[in-house]
Design a protein around this motif. Structure first.
Motif, PDB file in Angstrom:
ATOM      1  N   SER A 183      25.246 -66.276 -37.027  1.00  0.00           N
ATOM      2  CA  SER A 183      24.379 -66.946 -36.073  1.00  0.00           C
ATOM      3  C   SER A 183      25.043 -68.211 -35.528  1.00  0.00           C
ATOM      4  O   SER A 183      25.046 -68.465 -34.328  1.00  0.00           O
ATOM      5  N   LEU A 184      25.621 -68.976 -36.429  1.00  0.00           N
ATOM      6  CA  LEU A 184      26.305 -70.180 -35.956  1.00  0.00           C
ATOM      7  C   LEU A 184      27.544 -69.827 -35.152  1.00  0.00           C
ATOM      8  O   LEU A 184      27.933 -70.563 -34.245  1.00  0.00           O
ATOM      9  N   VAL A 229      26.394 -64.578 -44.813  1.00  0.00           N
ATOM     10  CA  VAL A 229      27.109 -63.971 -43.694  1.00  0.00           C
ATOM     11  C   VAL A 229      26.269 -64.072 -42.422  1.00  0.00           C
ATOM     12  O   VAL A 229      26.774 -64.403 -41.354  1.00  0.00           O
ATOM     13  N   GLY A 230      24.976 -63.790 -42.551  1.00  0.00           N
ATOM     14  CA  GLY A 230      24.106 -63.843 -41.387  1.00  0.00           C
ATOM     15  C   GLY A 230      24.030 -65.223 -40.776  1.00  0.00           C
ATOM     16  O   GLY A 230      24.141 -65.392 -39.561  1.00  0.00           O
ATOM     17  N   ALA A 231      23.870 -66.219 -41.611  1.00  0.00           N
ATOM     18  CA  ALA A 231      23.813 -67.584 -41.101  1.00  0.00           C
ATOM     19  C   ALA A 231      25.117 -67.930 -40.392  1.00  0.00           C
ATOM     20  O   ALA A 231      25.120 -68.548 -39.325  1.00  0.00           O
ATOM     21  N   ARG A 281      28.432 -58.822 -31.155  1.00  0.00           N
ATOM     22  CA  ARG A 281      27.335 -58.641 -30.204  1.00  0.00           C
ATOM     23  C   ARG A 281      27.279 -57.194 -29.732  1.00  0.00           C
ATOM     24  O   ARG A 281      26.216 -56.607 -29.599  1.00  0.00           O
ATOM     25  N   GLN A 282      28.447 -56.599 -29.452  1.00  0.00           N
ATOM     26  CA  GLN A 282      28.458 -55.230 -28.947  1.00  0.00           C
ATOM     27  C   GLN A 282      28.301 -54.192 -30.040  1.00  0.00           C
ATOM     28  O   GLN A 282      27.421 -53.365 -30.014  1.00  0.00           O
ATOM     29  N   ASP A 322      27.695 -67.309 -33.079  1.00  0.00           N
ATOM     30  CA  ASP A 322      27.140 -67.097 -31.749  1.00  0.00           C
ATOM     31  C   ASP A 322      26.913 -68.437 -31.053  1.00  0.00           C
ATOM     32  O   ASP A 322      27.259 -68.619 -29.894  1.00  0.00           O
ATOM     33  N   TRP A 323      26.312 -69.336 -31.791  1.00  0.00           N
ATOM     34  CA  TRP A 323      26.036 -70.674 -31.265  1.00  0.00           C
ATOM     35  C   TRP A 323      27.329 -71.300 -30.770  1.00  0.00           C
ATOM     36  O   TRP A 323      27.408 -71.830 -29.663  1.00  0.00           O
ATOM     37  N   ARG A 335      29.162 -72.291 -26.731  1.00  0.00           N
ATOM     38  CA  ARG A 335      29.347 -73.709 -26.406  1.00  0.00           C
ATOM     39  C   ARG A 335      30.825 -74.074 -26.476  1.00  0.00           C
ATOM     40  O   ARG A 335      31.315 -74.510 -27.517  1.00  0.00           O
TER      41      ARG A 335
END
Lengths: 217, 217
Positions: free
Chosen positions: B173-174, B168-170, B117-118, B176-177, B181
């Motif tokens: 994203s997961l 890698v992108g998918a 993220r950073q 992050d998800w 949580r």
DNA sequence: CATCATACCTACTCGCACGTAAGGTTACGC
DNA sequence: GCGTAACCTTACGTGCGAGTAGGTATGATG
């Protein structure tokens, strides 16, 4: 205080126009410097205007960034919903959505950088961005759900959500890839994404592709 | 200048230990504040040490961040290569890689936030991160290429690269998800990712899944 | 017990960039 | 032509946080 003020006397423009110029400049500068490294002075200079005008029209730095976020986000959403027809088979819908998405990113690389690379990281904006992403995930989720309903099948909600996230994430990643390669073709990228997302790596390795084109058209 | 200095006289520790404590603190603070909003004072305080020590051991703020990046990145890579056995069928390899990856993210959410993220957003570090991502893309690309070779087929290099990026992108994203949580299960997330990536949305909607478990085990 | 290195501190300097006060200048309605 | 409102400027005040100067304790080694 102020001195003679006038050099060659620049054009005076109505507010609405200046605001757009400022937003354009802000998007450019935020995009190449990052939120914090971008200075209001540089944005003002890039817009060909002086700093207090920016404060007068768009408010503080945070508010200015939010404004950028909002404008670019709206444009992206509009591009996508304009692309996705309704009442089409799900693969066709997905294909059109991806085409519109990558088309937008290819044409607005700065906007993309601001929207995602920046907003995702910076604390105060992550929320706003998350909302936008939710909307996209929801759109995709709904689409998938319809496809399922058409087949009379069912999947747990959470699985659908995760699938939508994966799809969005993969797209974002390829968008980054695209944004960094000025010579890359948005449509080809969309095709590759479609193949990956719809057909899956397993089938892809067996030579399967999404109709009708072969893997590299 | 310095006053009596001593309150209850805290423990003196060898350099190597303090450095790790500082890095731990830095990762925490960077993760929750973002690079710029994080202050060296807060990091020092969180590490239970005073600011000049941080400068003495890890150098400037940028260098400190790089150090975090490096440590977390290395750990992630190690976790993955430890998970992926060699000489296995490609789907099995991918599955193990994903398991290791999501396992790591689940256990090191702060590290993940710093790393991706950073670093992705902040100008000076994007390069370093990009290098790491290249490595991952390369690893995945190689894996896919082997799978192809085993089938005697061929795909253009660029298609493979793009596919790896999408994968890698998918996953990111997961991740992050997952990071957002706390109650979500890394293994389940890995399963869902595997299904999406390997089987593809099209087949998934028809009820196909990756062997042997059904979609939601 | 002297000496030296290493761990550690308080208390500063200083620059940068956000945000603003106070004042000029052009355009347009009447 | 004249007021007034909108446009636009220069030149600050100010706070925060990166980085540093210089000094104190503690443990190892002779």
């Amino acid at each position: 205080m102020a001195r003679v003020t006038t050099s060659p006397t620049f054009k005076r423009l109505p507010r609405a126009v200046r605001e757009q110029q400022m937003l354009d400049a802000a998007v450019r500068v935020f995009s190449r410097r990052g939120f914090h490294a971008a200075s209001m002075d540089e944005i003002a200079e890039d817009a060909g205007i002086s700093k207090p005008m920016v404060y007068a029209y768009l408010g503080t730095k945070e508010e200015l960034f939010i404004a950028c976020l909002h404008r670019e986000g709206t444009r992206l959403m509009e591009a996508i919903v304009a692309g996705v027809g309704t009442d089409l088979p799900p693969d066709e819908q997905l294909w059109r959505g991806l085409r519109a998405f990558f088309g937008f990113v290819g044409a607005h690389r700065d906007g993309w950088a601001v929207l995602y690379r920046q907003a995702r990281a910076q604390q105060p904006f992550a929320g706003a961005l998350a909302t936008m992403r939710e909307r996209m995930v929801e759109v995709i989720g709904t689409m998938l759900a319809q496809a399922l309903a058409a087949e009379g099948r069912e999947i747990r909600d959470m699985d659908l959500e995760v699938m939508a996230y994966a799809l969005v994430g993969a797209s974002e990643s390829l968008a980054d890839w695209l944004a960094d390669r000025p010579d890359a073709d948005p449509d080809k990228t969309a095709t590759r994404m479609m193949n990956f997302a719809w057909v899956g790596a397993g089938q892809l390795l067996h030579g399967e592709t999404w109709p009708p084109a072969p893997l590299s058209p």
